[in-house]
Design an enzyme around this catalytic site. Structure first.
Site, PDB file in Angstrom:
ATOM      1  N   GLY A  31       0.823  -1.194   0.000  1.00  0.00           N
ATOM      2  CA  GLY A  31       0.000   0.000   0.000  1.00  0.00           C
ATOM      3  C   GLY A  31       0.861   1.251   0.000  1.00  0.00           C
ATOM      4  O   GLY A  31       0.386   2.335   0.329  1.00  0.00           O
ATOM      5  N   THR A  33       2.319   4.415  -1.252  1.00  0.00           N
ATOM      6  CA  THR A  33       1.890   5.371  -2.273  1.00  0.00           C
ATOM      7  C   THR A  33       3.018   6.353  -2.566  1.00  0.00           C
ATOM      8  O   THR A  33       4.005   6.418  -1.844  1.00  0.00           O
ATOM      9  CB  THR A  33       0.629   6.133  -1.819  1.00  0.00           C
ATOM     10  OG1 THR A  33       0.904   6.789  -0.579  1.00  0.00           O
ATOM     11  CG2 THR A  33      -0.551   5.194  -1.661  1.00  0.00           C
ATOM     12  N   SER A  56      -3.913   1.808  -3.338  1.00  0.00           N
ATOM     13  CA  SER A  56      -3.839   2.997  -2.496  1.00  0.00           C
ATOM     14  C   SER A  56      -4.766   2.873  -1.294  1.00  0.00           C
ATOM     15  O   SER A  56      -4.664   3.643  -0.351  1.00  0.00           O
ATOM     16  CB  SER A  56      -4.202   4.242  -3.303  1.00  0.00           C
ATOM     17  OG  SER A  56      -5.535   4.141  -3.772  1.00  0.00           O
ATOM     18  N   PHE A  58      -6.974  -0.387   0.936  1.00  0.00           N
ATOM     19  CA  PHE A  58      -7.294  -1.800   1.057  1.00  0.00           C
ATOM     20  C   PHE A  58      -8.670  -2.060   1.665  1.00  0.00           C
ATOM     21  O   PHE A  58      -8.985  -3.194   2.000  1.00  0.00           O
ATOM     22  CB  PHE A  58      -6.203  -2.531   1.843  1.00  0.00           C
ATOM     23  CG  PHE A  58      -5.035  -2.889   0.981  1.00  0.00           C
ATOM     24  CD1 PHE A  58      -4.991  -4.104   0.327  1.00  0.00           C
ATOM     25  CD2 PHE A  58      -4.010  -1.994   0.786  1.00  0.00           C
ATOM     26  CE1 PHE A  58      -3.940  -4.428  -0.498  1.00  0.00           C
ATOM     27  CE2 PHE A  58      -2.947  -2.300  -0.033  1.00  0.00           C
ATOM     28  CZ  PHE A  58      -2.905  -3.529  -0.678  1.00  0.00           C
ATOM     29  N   HIS A  87     -11.907  14.285   3.701  1.00  0.00           N
ATOM     30  CA  HIS A  87     -10.910  13.710   4.598  1.00  0.00           C
ATOM     31  C   HIS A  87     -10.604  14.723   5.697  1.00  0.00           C
ATOM     32  O   HIS A  87     -11.015  15.877   5.627  1.00  0.00           O
ATOM     33  CB  HIS A  87      -9.614  13.383   3.849  1.00  0.00           C
ATOM     34  CG  HIS A  87      -9.709  12.160   2.990  1.00  0.00           C
ATOM     35  ND1 HIS A  87      -9.570  10.897   3.470  1.00  0.00           N
ATOM     36  CD2 HIS A  87      -9.944  12.026   1.669  1.00  0.00           C
ATOM     37  CE1 HIS A  87      -9.700  10.024   2.487  1.00  0.00           C
ATOM     38  NE2 HIS A  87      -9.929  10.692   1.378  1.00  0.00           N
ATOM     39  N   LYS A  91      -4.947  15.888   5.694  1.00  0.00           N
ATOM     40  CA  LYS A  91      -4.751  15.124   4.461  1.00  0.00           C
ATOM     41  C   LYS A  91      -4.170  16.047   3.403  1.00  0.00           C
ATOM     42  O   LYS A  91      -4.708  17.103   3.114  1.00  0.00           O
ATOM     43  CB  LYS A  91      -6.095  14.549   3.986  1.00  0.00           C
ATOM     44  CG  LYS A  91      -6.033  13.738   2.714  1.00  0.00           C
ATOM     45  CD  LYS A  91      -5.518  12.367   2.993  1.00  0.00           C
ATOM     46  CE  LYS A  91      -5.699  11.468   1.784  1.00  0.00           C
ATOM     47  NZ  LYS A  91      -4.767  10.368   1.791  1.00  0.00           N
ATOM     48  N   GLY A  97      -5.797   9.368  -3.186  1.00  0.00           N
ATOM     49  CA  GLY A  97      -5.621   8.138  -3.953  1.00  0.00           C
ATOM     50  C   GLY A  97      -6.876   7.292  -3.929  1.00  0.00           C
ATOM     51  O   GLY A  97      -7.229   6.655  -4.920  1.00  0.00           O
ATOM     52  N   THR A  98      -7.584   7.313  -2.808  1.00  0.00           N
ATOM     53  CA  THR A  98      -8.825   6.556  -2.715  1.00  0.00           C
ATOM     54  C   THR A  98      -9.882   7.125  -3.655  1.00  0.00           C
ATOM     55  O   THR A  98     -10.614   6.372  -4.292  1.00  0.00           O
ATOM     56  CB  THR A  98      -9.342   6.546  -1.264  1.00  0.00           C
ATOM     57  OG1 THR A  98      -8.329   5.973  -0.438  1.00  0.00           O
ATOM     58  CG2 THR A  98     -10.623   5.744  -1.138  1.00  0.00           C
TER      59      THR A  98
END
Length: 176
Positions: A31, A33, A56, A58, A87, A91, A97-98
C-alpha cells in the site's frame, strides 16, 4: 521464512521489497503510495514472477465501490460522473488516492470524471460517486469511520493472494 509481506513503507524504503519477494518466491501486498515510475516498473516486473497486489486503499468496501462504479459507468454512457471526497484537515493530497480509485474505474468504462475535495475535522474518509443523467441521479457512497478497515483489508488480500499464479491483482479481484 515469511508468508506474505504487507508493505506500507515510504517510497524511499520500498526500493528493495519487490526484488526481495521475487528472490524468496513470496507474494507481495503493498500500500506504499507516491512511488516513482521506476518503482511502478519494478512492481510490474515482479508481477511476472510472483502474485502481488498494490493499492492505495485496502478497504473491501472501496473495492466493491470501484466495481459498482465501473459497472454503472459502462451501463450509463454519456452520464456525468463526479467523485466528491472528504478527509481530515491534515490530508495533503487532493483528490486522494482513494478518490482516484473509483474515478479510474469509471474512466476505464469511458466516463469523463470530475473531482471535488473537502478537508475538515477528523473525517477518516468519505467518497461519493455521483452519476447524473437528464432527470435522474445515482449516488454510491463509502464512509470509513475507523482506520482498522485498511489493515483488515490488507490481511484479507494477503490470505487470498497466497497460492495464486504470478500476476498483478486488484483488491476487488481478491474478494471471492
Amino acid at each position: 521464512v515469511c508468508g506474505v509481506p504487507i508493505d506500507y513503507s515510504l517510497p524511499e524504503g520500498f526500493v528493495p521489497i519487490p526484488a526481495l519477494c521475487v528472490e524468496r518466491g513470496v507474494p507481495l501486498v503493498s500500500g506504499t503510495t507516491g512511488i516513482s515510475a521506476a518503482q511502478q516498473q519494478a512492481l510490474e516486473l515482479a508481477a511476472s514472477r510472483i502474485p502481488l497486489v498494490w493499492a492505495s486503499n485496502f478497504s473491501l468496501g472501496v473495492a466493491v465501490l470501484a466495481d459498482l462504479v465501473e459497472r454503472a459507468a459502462a451501463a450509463l454512457q454519456g452520464w456525468d460522473v463526479d467523485v466528491a471526497e472528504s478527509h481530515h484537515t491534515n490530508k495533503k493530497d487532493a483528490p486522494s488516492g482513494t478518490a482516484l480509485t473509483p474515478g479510474q474505474a469509471a474512466g476505464s468504462a469511458g466516463a469523463d470524471v470530475h473531482y471535488a475535495s473537502l478537508r475538515a475535522g477528523d473525517i477518516v474518509g468519505e467518497h461519493t460517486v455521483q452519476s447524473t443523467g437528464m432527470g435522474e441521479r445515482i449516488e454510491l457512497t463509502h464512509r470509513a469511520t475507523h482506520r482498522d478497515i485498511f489493515a483488515r483489508g490488507a490481511l484479507h488480500a494477503a490470505r487470498r493472494l497466497a497460492g495464486r499464479a504470478p500476476g498483478s491483482y486488484r483488491v476487488r479481484d481478491l474478494l471471492d
